[in-house]
Scaffold this motif. Sequence first.
Motif, PDB file in Angstrom:
ATOM      1  N   VAL A  79      -0.089  -2.171  -3.165  1.00 51.95           N
ATOM      2  CA  VAL A  79       0.633  -0.950  -3.524  1.00 51.95           C
ATOM      3  C   VAL A  79       0.932  -1.018  -5.017  1.00 51.95           C
ATOM      4  O   VAL A  79       1.024  -2.096  -5.600  1.00 51.95           O
ATOM      5  CB  VAL A  79       1.942  -0.788  -2.725  1.00 51.95           C
ATOM      6  N   ALA A  80       1.060   0.167  -5.633  1.00 46.69           N
ATOM      7  CA  ALA A  80       1.330   0.211  -7.074  1.00 46.69           C
ATOM      8  C   ALA A  80       2.032   1.519  -7.405  1.00 46.69           C
ATOM      9  O   ALA A  80       2.064   2.453  -6.599  1.00 46.69           O
ATOM     10  CB  ALA A  80       0.025   0.087  -7.862  1.00 46.69           C
ATOM     11  N   ALA A  81       2.556   1.578  -8.619  1.00 44.79           N
ATOM     12  CA  ALA A  81       3.295   2.764  -9.040  1.00 44.79           C
ATOM     13  C   ALA A  81       2.384   3.967  -9.239  1.00 44.79           C
ATOM     14  O   ALA A  81       2.811   5.110  -9.059  1.00 44.79           O
ATOM     15  CB  ALA A  81       4.046   2.470 -10.331  1.00 44.79           C
ATOM     16  N   ASP A  82       1.117   3.741  -9.601  1.00 44.99           N
ATOM     17  CA  ASP A  82       0.193   4.847  -9.838  1.00 44.99           C
ATOM     18  C   ASP A  82      -1.237   4.366  -9.630  1.00 44.99           C
ATOM     19  O   ASP A  82      -1.497   3.178  -9.405  1.00 44.99           O
ATOM     20  CB  ASP A  82       0.371   5.425 -11.244  1.00 44.99           C
TER      21      ASP A  82
ATOM     22  N   ARG B 180      -6.358  -1.577 -11.270  1.00 47.75           N
ATOM     23  CA  ARG B 180      -6.327  -2.848 -11.983  1.00 47.75           C
ATOM     24  C   ARG B 180      -6.092  -4.009 -11.014  1.00 47.75           C
ATOM     25  O   ARG B 180      -6.765  -5.040 -11.088  1.00 47.75           O
ATOM     26  CB  ARG B 180      -5.235  -2.812 -13.049  1.00 47.75           C
ATOM     27  N   VAL B 181      -5.170  -3.811 -10.082  1.00 44.56           N
ATOM     28  CA  VAL B 181      -4.867  -4.867  -9.100  1.00 44.56           C
ATOM     29  C   VAL B 181      -6.082  -5.165  -8.228  1.00 44.56           C
ATOM     30  O   VAL B 181      -6.430  -6.337  -7.987  1.00 44.56           O
ATOM     31  CB  VAL B 181      -3.657  -4.449  -8.236  1.00 44.56           C
ATOM     32  N   LEU B 182      -6.745  -4.122  -7.751  1.00 48.38           N
ATOM     33  CA  LEU B 182      -7.895  -4.333  -6.864  1.00 48.38           C
ATOM     34  C   LEU B 182      -9.078  -4.918  -7.607  1.00 48.38           C
ATOM     35  O   LEU B 182      -9.832  -5.734  -7.055  1.00 48.38           O
ATOM     36  CB  LEU B 182      -8.259  -3.013  -6.178  1.00 48.38           C
ATOM     37  N   ASP B 183      -9.283  -4.524  -8.862  1.00 44.00           N
ATOM     38  CA  ASP B 183     -10.358  -5.129  -9.656  1.00 44.00           C
ATOM     39  C   ASP B 183     -10.098  -6.625  -9.854  1.00 44.00           C
ATOM     40  O   ASP B 183     -11.032  -7.442  -9.782  1.00 44.00           O
ATOM     41  CB  ASP B 183     -10.454  -4.444 -11.020  1.00 44.00           C
ATOM     42  N   GLU B 184      -8.858  -6.979 -10.121  1.00 47.11           N
ATOM     43  CA  GLU B 184      -8.522  -8.391 -10.274  1.00 47.11           C
ATOM     44  C   GLU B 184      -8.742  -9.167  -8.982  1.00 47.11           C
ATOM     45  O   GLU B 184      -9.243 -10.302  -8.992  1.00 47.11           O
ATOM     46  CB  GLU B 184      -7.082  -8.535 -10.744  1.00 47.11           C
ATOM     47  N   ALA B 185      -8.407  -8.540  -7.855  1.00 43.69           N
ATOM     48  CA  ALA B 185      -8.610  -9.197  -6.563  1.00 43.69           C
ATOM     49  C   ALA B 185     -10.089  -9.415  -6.289  1.00 43.69           C
ATOM     50  O   ALA B 185     -10.508 -10.481  -5.802  1.00 43.69           O
ATOM     51  CB  ALA B 185      -7.978  -8.359  -5.454  1.00 43.69           C
ATOM     52  N   LEU B 186     -10.927  -8.430  -6.612  1.00 43.20           N
ATOM     53  CA  LEU B 186     -12.354  -8.569  -6.395  1.00 43.20           C
ATOM     54  C   LEU B 186     -12.927  -9.662  -7.289  1.00 43.20           C
ATOM     55  O   LEU B 186     -13.823 -10.414  -6.858  1.00 43.20           O
ATOM     56  CB  LEU B 186     -13.041  -7.238  -6.670  1.00 43.20           C
TER      57      LEU B 186
END
Length: 255
Positions: free
Chosen positions: A236-239, A245-251
């Motif tokens: 989850v994120a503010a926008d 950005r979070v999902l790209d980092e996770a991938l």
Amino acid sequence: MDGVTATGVRATARIVARADGRGGTALPVLAGEGPLAPRRTRGSGSQARVVLVGAMSGPLGGDRFAVEAEVGTGARLRVGSAAATIALPGQTKGESRYDVRLTVADGGELHWLPEQLISARGSDLYVTTRVELARGARFVLREEQVLGRAGEEPGRLTSRLTVRVAGRPVLDQELACGPGAPAGWDGAAVLGGHRAVGQLVVVRPEFVRDPVAARMLGEGAALMPLAGPAVLVSAVAADGLRLRRVLDEALAVLA
């Protein structure tokens, strides 16, 4: 077939990828109707690439859209979209639907990476994504949902995702947000006041012999191994920008 009826637009897009026998991937079927227009773009190595182009606004109230993608043995396919999908209210009252069906054969690979889905005020959209993978298939799915445009309350958005590997379910979950959704959807146990929610599903045969450990991936994101060769990242994120950005980092971590 596509068409406009008293209850909205009906449209289907279909993509079929097959190994071409020369180390690449052919697209013997690349067909769309009405607002759904799949287009082949420049690939990379043996991977074919397709972009879904929206030819009109929507889905609007009462619309029924469907996308089907099938990847055969030895084929590699990456599917994205040209822009975000915006669920909007329409002249026709009632729920709109967007159904996605993905099938990957043994030795095939599919990266399903559409742009974000935005739930605009007054809309009512039900999204279903059903994934059928053979035992030796490789798969990446990114799903991102943004609740409302800037300064706007969201519409109602319900999303169900099911993933089966070799006929066995590894993931079956549903999330409902917005007006009319079950109480607590925006509470601390679900979105915690965030406006963007997303997930990654990554399926690779090597996860069976080399499993990934569960862990947090910064604030608002968690990685969880699923049964068999699958991993789920929920965030989850503010926008929408921060969510991507979070999902790209996770991938990148999984790669």
